[in-house]
Design a protein around this motif. Structure first.
Motif, short mmCIF file in Angstrom:
data_model
loop_
_atom_site.label_atom_id
_atom_site.label_comp_id
_atom_site.label_asym_id
_atom_site.label_seq_id
_atom_site.Cartn_x
_atom_site.Cartn_y
_atom_site.Cartn_z
N ARG A 85 0.92 -1.28 0.00
CA ARG A 85 -0.02 0.04 0.06
C ARG A 85 0.89 1.35 0.09
N ASP A 86 1.58 1.48 -1.04
CA ASP A 86 2.62 2.45 -1.30
C ASP A 86 2.17 3.54 -1.23
N ASP A 87 0.75 4.35 -1.35
CA ASP A 87 0.55 5.70 -1.19
C ASP A 87 -0.09 5.85 0.11
N LEU A 88 -0.06 5.19 1.13
CA LEU A 88 -0.58 4.85 2.38
C LEU A 88 -0.37 6.05 3.29
N PRO A 89 0.95 6.55 3.46
CA PRO A 89 1.23 7.71 4.15
C PRO A 89 0.53 9.24 3.69
#
Length: 362
Positions: A85-89
């Protein structure tokens, strides 16, 4: 974000299209947290006892897992797929900016804490570690207390971030035993237990608050085993230890039994088999382990064991013993976070006084 499925060392990797960011959790019942954030779906460690594949986060997403990672059986395939979930931040940052902090769940035992991660290891490889660093940065920026649980020594890469966070963060690892071959059989792709302890030692020496998950403990462990473990944990400072005995239920328990057999641990397999076939035998084992760990912990000043008895265990007892188990389950861990303190007395009752056996109480 790379949306193409690929194989990495027999692990099928891709991205997770899920839009959820921070979920409310029932782990406040174990005094762990009120919210969880999972930086990925799936896990490289493939622990045989893992309950995660039976939870809605996995069990209700068969179609997505099949499309993204060719998963046929989420439980049987556990340990062979990982969706990031790369865009989580970035998504977490937007939510925290827009949402009123008072809207977040905050229970007496969970204390508004956010846990990374209950459904995967947030430092199992470089990519999850990068996502985790971004998530933790957002939580710290917004003064949200966080609990990090990982089996990976790679967690030390973020010591600088944890030091900046101060008492807003605590970092822990699961260490059920120092018998490395047995742990390797049950947790086939996870780092050795001593490496996990060494990582916690580095963290506490750097001033980072740490905790230990002594879970799930194996049925052949005795007083000497627990003395060795707790002596190492006390060396980490005034540490909180969360303890829970193994529970024989679900397909994952059968996998534990088979893994112990395949690794030549016939005594462990025999005990697991007996516990699965006789729930009363399991209840007696669980009570004995809970009591032994509590009694051994008394030998180490500054070490607090936070035990969690299962609901089924409580239902199998009566009278004074049931009352003590209920109080033990409802206690709040004694940890202090910068933004929150326990609202209720944290101390847990011991099940039996010195010289008193669990059988006498039963």
């Amino acid at each position: 974000m790379d949306t193409e499925s690929a194989n990495q060392s027999d692990i099928r990797v891709n991205t997770d299209p899920t839009k959820s960011v921070m979920s409310e959790s029932h782990l406040h019942t174990k005094s762990l947290c009120d919210h969880v954030i999972n930086v990925a779906t799936g896990c490289r460690h493939g622990c045989e006892f893992c309950y995660v594949p039976t939870t809605p986060a996995i069990d209700n997403r068969d179609e997505m897992l099949a499309d993204q990672a060719d998963v046929d059986d989420p439980q049987a395939d556990w340990g062979s797929y990982l969706l990031y979930r790369d865009d989580l931040p970035e998504r977490l940052g937007r939510i925290l900016e827009d949402r009123d902090p008072s809207d977040r769940k905050h229970t007496d035992r969970g204390r508004g804490i956010v846990m990374l991660s209950s459904g995967t290891d947030c430092y199992q490889d470089r990519r999850t570690a990068q996502i985790t660093r971004g998530v933790v940065t957002e939580l710290v920026t917004h003064d949200i207390p966080a609990r990090i649980l990982t089996r990976s020594p790679a967690v030390v890469r973020d010591i600088d971030l944890f030091q900046e966070a101060g008492d807003c963060i605590t970092v822990g690892s699961s260490i059920p035993s120092f018998e490395a071959p047995l742990v390797s059989a049950i947790e086939p792709n996870a780092p050795p237990p001593m490496k996990r302890w060494e990582a916690l030692d580095r963290l506490q020496q750097a001033g980072v608050p740490v905790f230990v998950s002594l879970s799930p403990t194996y049925p052949t462990m005795d007083e000497d085993d627990f003395h060795e473990l707790l002596s190492y944990f006390r060396a980490l400072g005034e540490t909180i230890v969360f303890h829970e005995p193994i529970n024989p239920r679900g397909a994952n328990f059968q996998q534990c039994l088979e893994a112990a057999t395949d690794a030549g641990y016939d005594d462990v397999a025999a005990e697991l088999q007996r516990m699965r076939d006789d729930r009363q035998y399991w209840a007696e084992y669980a009570l004995e382990q809970l009591n032994t760990v509590q009694q051994v912990a008394k030998r180490f000043n500054g070490l607090q064991v936070h035990s969690w008895p299962d609901n089924e265990l409580i239902r199998s007892t009566s009278g004074q013993l049931r009352s003590k188990l209920t109080a033990m389950q409802q206690a709040v861990s004694a940890e202090s976070f910068a933004t929150t303190e326990p609202d209720t007395p944290p101390k847990q009752p011991v099940l039996a006084e010195s010289g008193e056996t669990v059988q006498q109480l039963m």
